[in-house]
Design a protein around this motif. Sequence first.
Motif, PDB file in Angstrom:
ATOM      1  N   GLN A   1       0.832  -1.210   0.000  1.00  0.00           N
ATOM      2  CA  GLN A   1       0.000   0.000   0.000  1.00  0.00           C
ATOM      3  C   GLN A   1       0.861   1.252   0.000  1.00  0.00           C
ATOM      4  N   ARG A   2       1.972   1.211   0.748  1.00  0.00           N
ATOM      5  CA  ARG A   2       2.890   2.353   0.768  1.00  0.00           C
ATOM      6  C   ARG A   2       3.586   2.535  -0.580  1.00  0.00           C
ATOM      7  N   PHE A   3       3.871   1.398  -1.252  1.00  0.00           N
ATOM      8  CA  PHE A   3       4.618   1.454  -2.508  1.00  0.00           C
ATOM      9  C   PHE A   3       3.722   1.786  -3.708  1.00  0.00           C
ATOM     10  N   ALA A   4       2.446   1.462  -3.636  1.00  0.00           N
ATOM     11  CA  ALA A   4       1.526   1.607  -4.777  1.00  0.00           C
ATOM     12  C   ALA A   4       1.575   2.979  -5.452  1.00  0.00           C
ATOM     13  N   PRO A   5       1.684   4.087  -4.712  1.00  0.00           N
ATOM     14  CA  PRO A   5       1.724   5.386  -5.407  1.00  0.00           C
ATOM     15  C   PRO A   5       2.927   5.558  -6.339  1.00  0.00           C
TER      16      PRO A   5
ATOM     17  N   LEU B   1       3.911   3.236  -8.468  1.00  0.00           N
ATOM     18  CA  LEU B   1       3.694   2.417  -9.657  1.00  0.00           C
ATOM     19  C   LEU B   1       2.949   3.207 -10.725  1.00  0.00           C
ATOM     20  N   HIS B   2       3.316   2.951 -11.974  1.00  0.00           N
ATOM     21  CA  HIS B   2       2.611   3.543 -13.111  1.00  0.00           C
ATOM     22  C   HIS B   2       1.574   2.537 -13.598  1.00  0.00           C
ATOM     23  N   PRO B   3       0.452   2.977 -14.140  1.00  0.00           N
ATOM     24  CA  PRO B   3      -0.556   2.039 -14.646  1.00  0.00           C
ATOM     25  C   PRO B   3       0.056   1.054 -15.645  1.00  0.00           C
ATOM     26  N   GLY B   4      -0.223  -0.231 -15.454  1.00  0.00           N
ATOM     27  CA  GLY B   4       0.282  -1.260 -16.359  1.00  0.00           C
ATOM     28  C   GLY B   4       1.730  -1.665 -16.135  1.00  0.00           C
ATOM     29  N   GLN B   5       2.398  -1.069 -15.160  1.00  0.00           N
ATOM     30  CA  GLN B   5       3.801  -1.386 -14.899  1.00  0.00           C
ATOM     31  C   GLN B   5       3.905  -2.740 -14.194  1.00  0.00           C
ATOM     32  N   THR B   6       4.877  -3.563 -14.581  1.00  0.00           N
ATOM     33  CA  THR B   6       5.122  -4.836 -13.919  1.00  0.00           C
ATOM     34  C   THR B   6       5.791  -4.580 -12.579  1.00  0.00           C
ATOM     35  N   ALA B   7       5.263  -5.217 -11.548  1.00  0.00           N
ATOM     36  CA  ALA B   7       5.817  -5.077 -10.199  1.00  0.00           C
ATOM     37  C   ALA B   7       6.251  -6.442  -9.699  1.00  0.00           C
ATOM     38  N   TYR B   8       7.135  -6.429  -8.711  1.00  0.00           N
ATOM     39  CA  TYR B   8       7.696  -7.656  -8.155  1.00  0.00           C
ATOM     40  C   TYR B   8       7.604  -7.641  -6.639  1.00  0.00           C
ATOM     41  N   GLY B   9       7.347  -8.799  -6.075  1.00  0.00           N
ATOM     42  CA  GLY B   9       7.450  -9.010  -4.639  1.00  0.00           C
ATOM     43  C   GLY B   9       8.523 -10.058  -4.439  1.00  0.00           C
ATOM     44  N   VAL B  10       9.699  -9.654  -3.969  1.00  0.00           N
ATOM     45  CA  VAL B  10      10.867 -10.528  -3.928  1.00  0.00           C
ATOM     46  C   VAL B  10      11.166 -10.971  -2.500  1.00  0.00           C
ATOM     47  N   LEU B  11      11.266 -12.285  -2.315  1.00  0.00           N
ATOM     48  CA  LEU B  11      11.678 -12.872  -1.040  1.00  0.00           C
ATOM     49  C   LEU B  11      13.152 -13.220  -1.176  1.00  0.00           C
TER      50      LEU B  11
END
Length: 151
Positions: A37-41, A43-53
């Motif tokens: 939620q903190r990171f969402a602002p 992001l650009h629409p349609g941009q690929t995002a990653y959640g890395v462990l």
Amino acid sequence: MIALDPPRFETTARTLIAGFGGTYNSETSVGIPALWQRFAPHLHPGQTAYGVLCNPDGTGNFDYICGVEIPDLTQLPEGWRHVEIPEQRYAVFTHRDHLSGLRRTWQTIYQKWLPESGSTIARAPEFEKYTSAFNPQTGLGGIEIWIPIKP
């Protein structure tokens, strides 16, 4: 456990991911959605995002970074963390349900697919990839789980 489609296998190129991160374990991982939620602002629409462990410490703690791919570290925003995903072979699973069921997909991969496949986990980051097909408003579509495996 849930039904999984068979994975596809891919070898990644070296990739840099940067964004917000923290250290978690199985009890504190409930805080990861707040990190998103903190990171969402950012992001650009349609941009690929990653959640890395990454960076497991052997006692159940790991780092989790939600972020985006960057070309290099020269313009890394202050306060952002980064992780390098090395060239690596991955088993790639598609998560077809709502985002809230992602944990069940991870559990099925580790408790069912991995033992039955004969594959061995490699020492490399694991990650969730949220493609442009992912809809953050509905929590549906475009989620992949990438598990590093030894050749």
